[in-house]
Design an enzyme around this catalytic site. Structure first.
Site, PDB file in Angstrom:
ATOM      1  N   ASP A  30       0.850  -1.188   0.000  1.00  0.00           N
ATOM      2  CA  ASP A  30       0.000   0.000   0.000  1.00  0.00           C
ATOM      3  C   ASP A  30       0.877   1.226   0.000  1.00  0.00           C
ATOM      4  OD1 ASP A  30      -1.938   2.141   0.982  1.00  0.00           O
ATOM      5  OD2 ASP A  30      -3.256   0.380   0.938  1.00  0.00           O
ATOM      6  N   LYS A  35      -0.487   3.644   7.098  1.00  0.00           N
ATOM      7  CA  LYS A  35      -1.278   2.419   7.223  1.00  0.00           C
ATOM      8  C   LYS A  35      -0.378   1.195   7.332  1.00  0.00           C
ATOM      9  CE  LYS A  35      -5.070   1.761   4.729  1.00  0.00           C
ATOM     10  NZ  LYS A  35      -5.978   1.390   3.590  1.00  0.00           N
ATOM     11  N   LEU A 253     -34.407 -10.741   1.893  1.00  0.00           N
ATOM     12  CA  LEU A 253     -35.822 -10.377   1.886  1.00  0.00           C
ATOM     13  C   LEU A 253     -36.217  -9.786   3.245  1.00  0.00           C
ATOM     14  CD1 LEU A 253     -37.515 -13.327  -0.049  1.00  0.00           C
ATOM     15  CD2 LEU A 253     -37.079 -11.004  -0.862  1.00  0.00           C
ATOM     16  N   HIS A 254     -35.357  -8.932   3.771  1.00  0.00           N
ATOM     17  CA  HIS A 254     -35.618  -8.295   5.054  1.00  0.00           C
ATOM     18  C   HIS A 254     -35.893  -6.813   4.818  1.00  0.00           C
ATOM     19  CE1 HIS A 254     -34.399 -11.976   7.021  1.00  0.00           C
ATOM     20  NE2 HIS A 254     -33.295 -11.976   6.297  1.00  0.00           N
ATOM     21  N   GLY A 256     -36.445  -2.904   5.301  1.00  0.00           N
ATOM     22  CA  GLY A 256     -35.729  -1.955   6.137  1.00  0.00           C
ATOM     23  C   GLY A 256     -35.667  -0.586   5.512  1.00  0.00           C
ATOM     24  N   CYS A 263     -20.445  -1.360  -1.617  1.00  0.00           N
ATOM     25  CA  CYS A 263     -20.553  -2.078  -2.889  1.00  0.00           C
ATOM     26  C   CYS A 263     -21.827  -1.770  -3.671  1.00  0.00           C
ATOM     27  CB  CYS A 263     -20.457  -3.581  -2.646  1.00  0.00           C
ATOM     28  SG  CYS A 263     -18.864  -4.129  -2.014  1.00  0.00           S
ATOM     29  N   LYS A 266     -22.505   1.945  -5.411  1.00  0.00           N
ATOM     30  CA  LYS A 266     -21.546   2.347  -6.452  1.00  0.00           C
ATOM     31  C   LYS A 266     -21.512   1.342  -7.601  1.00  0.00           C
ATOM     32  CE  LYS A 266     -17.138   0.340  -4.916  1.00  0.00           C
ATOM     33  NZ  LYS A 266     -16.924  -0.442  -6.152  1.00  0.00           N
TER      34      LYS A 266
END
Length: 439
Positions: A30, A35, A253-254, A256, A263, A266
């Site tokens: 990186d 980091k 299938l919840h 909310g 993910c 975008k």
């Protein structure tokens, strides 16, 4: 196998640690020196259950290390994974491939001997073609195969998903590339790893199609929840009734407040843009985006209605800020438009999240943060459950009621039963369930 993992974000760090745990020699690279130093000290920059111990054990075993310079790791590698960010490009919604292409150029300069370069980042169809072109342009003599290997990790369950996958999609038609990736993933099974080999472009599209379909399931049940409220049905029973059909399945299938995260939003935007670039209109996928965006903002009006029609001068306690439990990820979390909507309606907002408050402060600086749920609800006129953390599933309801100024609860995740909340004296609103017992 020797593996170089370019990028130590969510995908790169989890994948690198898991590959090392398989017994491979992995170096994570990186450009962020801070980091890398933190990782060398054993400090994990993201919250993912079990990841700190996994990293520590493999560093101790000398199978995993970290560096800012890719030159030596790439030169020594049998396989190089590109796992850098592909955020939405500002202004048009396309995936920003700047980091992918920059990594490809740097990898090209460091290649030595036969190497498989694998795109693990989520990228539009055709990205692998451009990565290969850039590598061959920068290093015409390189002996390289470029493949696609999209990830399907759920935040909060990423290590298990990596080690016990439904499938591992590998996009390459090159036999040498297939062998290397087969060897990398062989530890997944004593007999045969669950590898699915496809053409490179097909693998790239599989990732986008999977995310779009799952987001569609979420959006569908959310619209059924709206209808259930109007007609006096229970969306949880509707979801169970259709989910028991094995052609449909119970997952996603919840009902909310809408989907968020790093993910789905975008990737769906990028898929729509790719389709339009090829003169294809994905009407269903476009509708999913629109419905979801509107839904997240509409949750503030739901709270206002439950609190008597006005939030001006009232205090709202928000429990849960991250887009899902077991992560500190605030990217496109439903809590952000909800809280901004509450503020626009004149409310004072107090919030608590088990691990996400430091990240939330960057997105929502103008609210009060509390150390626990009971401090959060003290003097509140309404409590809103936004993220279904396990810590919120067994609250002391009598204590919650005694701390609140008004016993109004809006449960956007349906984690409580209406009868129990009524028995404790709460005015209770949920998603897709009527406030009165059904007949």
């Amino acid at each position: 196998m020797r593996i170089a993992m370019i990028g130590t974000g969510y995908v790169g760090l989890v994948s690198g640690a898991c590959f090392a745990d398989f017994g491979h020699q992995v170096t994570c690279v990186d450009k962020d020196a801070g980091k890398i130093e933190s990782l060398r000290r054993g400090e994990i920059p993201i919250f993912e259950p079990g990841l700190d111990a996994l990293v520590a054990s493999n560093v101790k075993a000398k199978r995993l290390d970290f560096t800012t310079d890719l030159t030596v790791p790439v030169a020594e590698a049998d396989a190089v994974f590109i796992a850098v960010g592909t955020p939405s490009r500002r202004g048009d919604g396309h995936a920003d491939l700047t980091y992918v292409y920059s990594a490809a150029r740097e990898i090209a300069a460091a290649l030595s001997g036969f190497t498989v370069v694998i795109t693990k980042s989520t990228v539009p169809v055709g990205t692998g073609d451009e990565v290969e072109r850039l590598i061959r342009e920068a290093n015409p003599s390189a002996d390289v195969v470029v493949a696609s290997n999209p990830e399907f990790l759920r935040e909060g369950a990423a290590i298990r998903d990596f080690k016990f996958p439904d499938r591992v999609v590998v996009g390459t038609s090159d036999e040498r590339g297939r062998k290397v990736l087969g060897d990398i993933y062989r530890p997944l099974s004593l007999n045969q790893a669950p590898l699915m080999f496809t053409a490179r472009r097909t693998a790239e599209l599989i990732k986008y199609a999977a995310n779009a379909f799952l987001a569609t399931k979420i959006t569908f049940i959310n619209e059924m929840a709206d209808l259930s409220e109007k007609v006096g049905a229970d969306v949880q029973e509707v979801a169970r009734g259709i989910g028991l059909d094995n052609r449909i399945g119970t997952k996603f299938l919840h009902a909310g407040p809408g989907f968020g995260g790093s993910c789905f939003p975008k990737d769906i935007r990028a898929l729509v843009k790719v389709a339009l670039d090829h003169d294809v209109q994905l009407r269903i996928v476009e509708a999913v985006l629109g419905v979801n965006d509107n839904r997240k903002r509409a949750m503030a009006r739901k709270v206002s209605n439950a609190a008597g029609g006005s939030l001006r001068g009232k205090t709202v306690a928000v429990l849960g800020l991250t887009f899902k439990p077991d992560t500190d990820d605030m990217r496109e979390a439903p809590s952000i438009p909800l809280v901004t909507g509450l503020l626009d309606l004149g409310a004072k907002v107090r919030a608590h999240d088990p691990v996400g408050m430091e990240q939330a402060k960057k997105e929502l600086p103008d609210i009060e943060y509390c150390d626990d749920p009971y401090e959060c609800v003290k003097g509140a006129d309404a409590m809103v459950i936004v993220t279904e953390w396990v810590q919120f599933r067994a609250l002391d309801l009598d204590r919650i009621k005694s701390e609140m100024a008004q016993p109004v609860v809006v449960d956007l995740r349906n984690i409580y039963r209406r009868e129990d909340m009524a028995a404790h004296g709460f005015t209770y609103e949920s998603v897709g369930r009527t406030s009165e017992p059904q007949t």
